[in-house]
Design a protein around this motif. Structure first.
Motif, PDB file in Angstrom:
ATOM      1  N   VAL A  90       0.815  -1.162  -0.094  1.00  0.00           N
ATOM      2  CA  VAL A  90      -0.041  -0.108   0.052  1.00  0.00           C
ATOM      3  C   VAL A  90       0.965   1.369   0.110  1.00  0.00           C
ATOM      4  O   VAL A  90       0.684   2.153  -0.735  1.00  0.00           O
ATOM      5  N   TYR A  91       1.846   1.343   1.023  1.00  0.00           N
ATOM      6  CA  TYR A  91       2.530   2.524   1.236  1.00  0.00           C
ATOM      7  C   TYR A  91       3.615   2.808  -0.094  1.00  0.00           C
ATOM      8  O   TYR A  91       3.544   3.928  -0.749  1.00  0.00           O
ATOM      9  N   VAL A  92       4.229   1.669  -0.607  1.00  0.00           N
ATOM     10  CA  VAL A  92       5.238   1.874  -1.652  1.00  0.00           C
ATOM     11  C   VAL A  92       4.430   1.783  -3.096  1.00  0.00           C
ATOM     12  O   VAL A  92       4.609   2.400  -3.811  1.00  0.00           O
ATOM     13  N   TYR A  93       3.937   0.643  -3.386  1.00  0.00           N
ATOM     14  CA  TYR A  93       3.447   0.198  -4.522  1.00  0.00           C
ATOM     15  C   TYR A  93       1.923   1.193  -5.026  1.00  0.00           C
ATOM     16  O   TYR A  93       2.134   1.734  -6.103  1.00  0.00           O
ATOM     17  N   TYR A  94       1.255   1.218  -4.099  1.00  0.00           N
ATOM     18  CA  TYR A  94      -0.018   1.896  -4.419  1.00  0.00           C
ATOM     19  C   TYR A  94       0.038   3.399  -4.305  1.00  0.00           C
ATOM     20  O   TYR A  94      -0.686   3.992  -5.080  1.00  0.00           O
TER      21      TYR A  94
END
Length: 180
Positions: A90-94
């Motif tokens: 969530v934090y990095v990819y999305y």
């Protein structure tokens, strides 16, 4: 938001979310130091978080359908890794954090958030891998490493290496949990 997205917080003892969030924030502060080719640095951050987690976090007591109570116990490496892997997705990819440039070089390093249906699929596809765990709470560090290698193997065989583990997680979760 990233931790809440995992839906794992309900598994842990009351008050754990705040502790996990503080440790996750520390890990995120260190993401800027991971260079684009430094997979070992990311792996160390991942391992350090999981080690902290299994030493500090306990599961919540749970009332089972048969009326018995399952006592609180230390969280497993599987609990820790799944929580971290989903939060990092969530934090990095999305969300492209902490910066878009950092997110772009970190994304290929992110792990697949293996859940029980994905674990069962991998065990069926690769029976010689000797994965004996049946649930995330039974996954120790060694089993987790084997599962991540099986994810990479399945990506190579089924997706011609055209996706990365964090994408495999989304694709397989959708196939196994939404479409049967």
């Amino acid at each position: 938001m990233a931790l809440t997205f995992t839906a794992m917080m309900r598994v842990f003892h009351t008050g754990s979310k705040k502790l996990i969030a503080m440790e996750f924030e520390k890990l995120c502060d260190n993401l800027l130091s991971v260079k684009s080719s430094d997979t070992d640095c990311y792996e160390k951050l991942h391992q350090d978080f999981c080690t902290w987690f299994i030493q500090e976090i306990k599961t919540a007591e749970k009332r089972l359908k048969n009326g018995r109570v399952k006592a609180s116990q230390p969280a497993s490496y599987g609990h820790a890794a799944k929580t971290l892997d989903i939060a990092m997705k969530v934090y990095v990819y999305y969300c492209g954090q902490p910066t878009l440039e950092v997110a772009n070089h970190l994304t290929p390093m992110l792990h697949c958030a293996v859940d029980t249906p994905i674990m069962e699929l991998l065990k069926a596809k690769f029976p010689n891998a000797h994965v004996t765990s049946s649930t995330i709470e039974q996954v120790d560090k060694g089993c987790y490493i084997v599962l991540q290698k099986l994810v990479s193997k399945d990506i190579a065989e089924s997706f011609a290496n055209n996706i990365i583990p964090v994408q495999y997680d989304d694709i397989m979760w959708n196939r196994l949990n939404r479409n049967g």
